[in-house]
Design a protein around this motif. Structure first.
Motif, PDB file in Angstrom:
ATOM      1  N   PHE A   1       6.796   2.041  -7.150  1.00 65.27           N
ATOM      2  CA  PHE A   1       7.865   1.794  -6.181  1.00 65.27           C
ATOM      3  C   PHE A   1       7.731   2.787  -5.037  1.00 65.27           C
ATOM      4  O   PHE A   1       7.087   3.836  -5.163  1.00 65.27           O
ATOM      5  CB  PHE A   1       9.222   1.967  -6.882  1.00 65.27           C
ATOM      6  N   ARG A   2       8.332   2.459  -3.910  1.00 59.16           N
ATOM      7  CA  ARG A   2       8.310   3.371  -2.761  1.00 59.16           C
ATOM      8  C   ARG A   2       9.082   4.646  -3.082  1.00 59.16           C
ATOM      9  O   ARG A   2      10.198   4.612  -3.593  1.00 59.16           O
ATOM     10  CB  ARG A   2       8.901   2.684  -1.536  1.00 59.16           C
ATOM     11  N   CYS A   3       8.486   5.778  -2.752  1.00 59.02           N
ATOM     12  CA  CYS A   3       9.074   7.077  -3.099  1.00 59.02           C
ATOM     13  C   CYS A   3      10.324   7.391  -2.296  1.00 59.02           C
ATOM     14  O   CYS A   3      11.108   8.274  -2.681  1.00 59.02           O
ATOM     15  CB  CYS A   3       8.047   8.195  -2.877  1.00 59.02           C
TER      16      CYS A   3
ATOM     17  N   GLY B   1       0.787  -1.227   0.000  1.00 61.92           N
ATOM     18  CA  GLY B   1       0.000   0.000   0.000  1.00 61.92           C
ATOM     19  C   GLY B   1       0.813   1.267   0.000  1.00 61.92           C
ATOM     20  O   GLY B   1       0.285   2.340   0.285  1.00 61.92           O
ATOM     21  N   ARG B   2       2.119   1.195  -0.330  1.00 65.53           N
ATOM     22  CA  ARG B   2       2.965   2.376  -0.184  1.00 65.53           C
ATOM     23  C   ARG B   2       3.763   2.696  -1.441  1.00 65.53           C
ATOM     24  O   ARG B   2       4.624   3.559  -1.415  1.00 65.53           O
ATOM     25  CB  ARG B   2       3.919   2.192   0.996  1.00 65.53           C
ATOM     26  N   GLU B   3       3.519   2.000  -2.531  1.00 65.15           N
ATOM     27  CA  GLU B   3       4.278   2.241  -3.753  1.00 65.15           C
ATOM     28  C   GLU B   3       3.570   3.310  -4.580  1.00 65.15           C
ATOM     29  O   GLU B   3       2.723   3.022  -5.413  1.00 65.15           O
ATOM     30  CB  GLU B   3       4.456   0.937  -4.532  1.00 65.15           C
ATOM     31  N   LEU B   4       3.935   4.553  -4.323  1.00 67.29           N
ATOM     32  CA  LEU B   4       3.194   5.693  -4.845  1.00 67.29           C
ATOM     33  C   LEU B   4       3.936   6.450  -5.934  1.00 67.29           C
ATOM     34  O   LEU B   4       3.404   7.424  -6.466  1.00 67.29           O
ATOM     35  CB  LEU B   4       2.859   6.658  -3.698  1.00 67.29           C
ATOM     36  N   CYS B   5       5.166   6.019  -6.274  1.00 68.57           N
ATOM     37  CA  CYS B   5       5.945   6.697  -7.302  1.00 68.57           C
ATOM     38  C   CYS B   5       6.355   5.692  -8.380  1.00 68.57           C
ATOM     39  O   CYS B   5       6.256   4.488  -8.185  1.00 68.57           O
ATOM     40  CB  CYS B   5       7.180   7.356  -6.685  1.00 68.57           C
ATOM     41  N   VAL B   6       6.825   6.198  -9.518  1.00 65.00           N
ATOM     42  CA  VAL B   6       7.046   5.347 -10.692  1.00 65.00           C
ATOM     43  C   VAL B   6       8.466   5.533 -11.220  1.00 65.00           C
ATOM     44  O   VAL B   6       8.960   6.653 -11.322  1.00 65.00           O
ATOM     45  CB  VAL B   6       6.027   5.686 -11.804  1.00 65.00           C
TER      46      VAL B   6
END
Length: 519
Positions: A125-127, A110-115
């Motif tokens: 992926f995790r920011c 639930g924490r992979e908010l960046c690409v």
């Protein structure tokens, strides 16, 4: 700072008046979605935080009376991907929704908010991990406009660097640009500008205030909403959206002054009058605006009066899943060739064999839900019939919402699930404001809107019923409410009530207009 503290039977309610409106803390545990609905109904929206001064003002609201967690308006899910660079002129039709996923983003923990991009494919992926990055520089051309940053940084650090030295992290608008960037990056991995944190009120604030210490032993899966954590000086952490917690609303101060015009006119004639003499027919953002609008009558009139809301037959279609940053959802349509969208009273959409048709929302048919609660995205066909509203309630309770259709692929999947059935999807025709405001506030009278007669496409306030809204035929002749934007001067002074009208002077920033006299 001026504080008002009121102890209610339902909990502690604290208001802090600030230069840009005020925050309201409510110690009434609700889920994030429930808190959002409450804030939109009673105030403006869940709290948006744009800088450290906002953090201080929000913390002062609580003033030591609470040391736990409370919802704010930031959230992230698999449907809210957007680019760091949001210049509308940069993107042609469909360019902002181009995606080059390796596979569908899985939001691990639930924490992979960046690409990042690697070998031409994208992954979430995790920011807070360090990678190289690709900056975009609008001064360049073709291959020269992308710059590979070979220093390893977090996504946020990379964005700050790109904004300082170039333009922003790279946006990728088509296969050609994706190929160019892939060739620059090679076999390595590098951040691009896509991310998925969004504010409830669709603010573009990029400010963050994450807590320095996060308990890594917690289960982060499906923690897609953000709380402010008062044990960590107001720092932010992720939390599951269906947990009941206190919450922070933002109640911005409106710069509008309302005017009740006694001459009876049709809605269109009233709109023309308001635009010529003032700004437009009245837009209402929250209950405070309604109170000020009602105060205009001073009890001298208790009938109906037009406001600026109306049913836009062609431009007001929207999805039940009220997240305007659902990529592509606002653009894809697949109307049946016989559908002309001018039918009166046909405000909800069903699909059969993939073709869309508008029906009366009270029609009893089966429906398709969208489910994203278990980390996977799926469509679920109901085994019961319901009105559109009941179908919406069922889907929100048992799944995520009624199905939104973002592409022909989604449409084909839903058609496959439905077979030969006619089923509700999440598209409906909402109401719009005359000034094209995006206010989501609603103040309907019980049983309204009812679309009686099929041609009641304009909205009036019932002054005998606390200003509650009812739908009317736009040709009816009624008094009406206009609004104007207060003129500003460098010397702020209070709003003053004079007879049945308001007069006021604002600060030099219209968005900072402050109602210092609470009426």
């Amino acid at each position: 700072m001026f504080l008002i503290v009121v102890l209610l039977s339902t909990g502690l309610w604290i208001v802090s008046l600030g230069l840009r409106g005020h925050y309201v803390f409510l110690n009434q545990p609700k889920t994030w979605n429930e808190a959002q609905s409450y804030c939109r109904e009673k105030h403006a929206d869940l709290a948006t935080i744009e800088n450290t001064e906002d953090v201080r003002r929000m913390t002062d609201v609580v003033d030591g009376n609470f040391d736990g967690s409370a919802w704010i308006g930031l959230h992230g899910d698999s449907k809210s991907w957007r680019w760091s660079l949001e210049h509308s002129d940069l993107y042609g039709k469909g360019a902002s929704v181009f995606r080059g996923w390796w596979d569908q983003p899985d939001n691990t923990e639930g924490r992979e908010l960046c690409v990042y991009i690697s070998m031409g494919k994208w992954n979430d992926f995790r920011c807070d991990y360090s990678l190289m990055a690709v900056c975009y520089d609008e001064r360049g051309n073709n291959t020269e406009k992308y710059v590979l940053l070979k220093t390893y940084m977090t996504w946020t650090e990379a964005r700050e660097y790109c904004r300082e030295h170039h333009t922003d992290l790279a946006s990728v608008k088509n296969d050609t640009e994706n190929h160019i960037i892939s060739r620059i990056v090679g076999d390595d991995a590098a951040w691009i500008g896509l991310h998925r944190t969004a504010w409830s009120d669709m603010s573009r604030s990029s400010f963050t205030f994450w807590a320095e210490i996060i308990d890594d032993s917690r289960t982060y899966r499906q923690q897609n909403c953000v709380v402010v954590w008062y044990r960590s000086s107001g720092g932010w952490t992720w939390e599951t959206c269906d947990r009941a917690l206190p919450f922070i609303c933002y109640s911005g101060t409106s710069p509008r002054m309302y005017h009740l015009e006694g001459d009876r006119k049709s809605w269109l004639d009233a709109q023309k009058h308001c635009r010529e003499k003032y700004t437009d027919l009245a837009t209402v953002d929250n209950t405070e605006d309604m109170d000020r609008l009602m105060h205009m009558t001073s009890g001298s009139y208790d009938g109906f009066a037009w406001i600026g809301m109306y049913d836009d037959l062609f431009r007001s279609w929207r999805w039940s899943l009220e997240d305007e940053v659902i990529q592509g959802a606002g653009e894809y349509r697949n109307w049946d060739s016989a559908q002309d969208n001018t039918g009166q009273g046909e405000h909800c959409v069903a699909t059969v064999y993939g073709a869309w048709l508008a029906f009366s929302c009270k029609t009893l048919i089966r429906f398709i839900c969208y489910d994203d609660k278990n980390g996977t995205q799926s469509y679920v066909l109901s085994d019961q019939t319901a009105t559109w509203s009941d179908a919406q309630s069922y889907c929100r309770q048992h799944h995520t919402d009624l199905a939104s259709v973002r592409s022909s692929t989604d449409n084909q999947m839903i058609a496959h699930r439905a077979g030969s059935e006619i089923v509700w999807i999440g598209l409906y025709r909402g109401r719009a404001w005359s000034d094209q405001s995006n206010s989501s506030f609603r103040h309907w009278k019980s049983g309204q809107p009812d679309y009686a007669g099929g041609n009641q496409n304009c909205v009036a306030a019932s002054l005998a019923d606390s200003g509650k809204w009812t739908d009317h035929n736009c040709l009816d002749v009624l008094p009406f409410f206009c609004y104007s934007v207060a003129e500003c001067s460098s010397n702020p002074s209070p709003w003053l009530s004079a007879g049945n009208s308001y007069h006021g002077v604002c600060t030099s920033d219209l968005q900072s207009c402050e109602e210092t006299l609470r009426l």
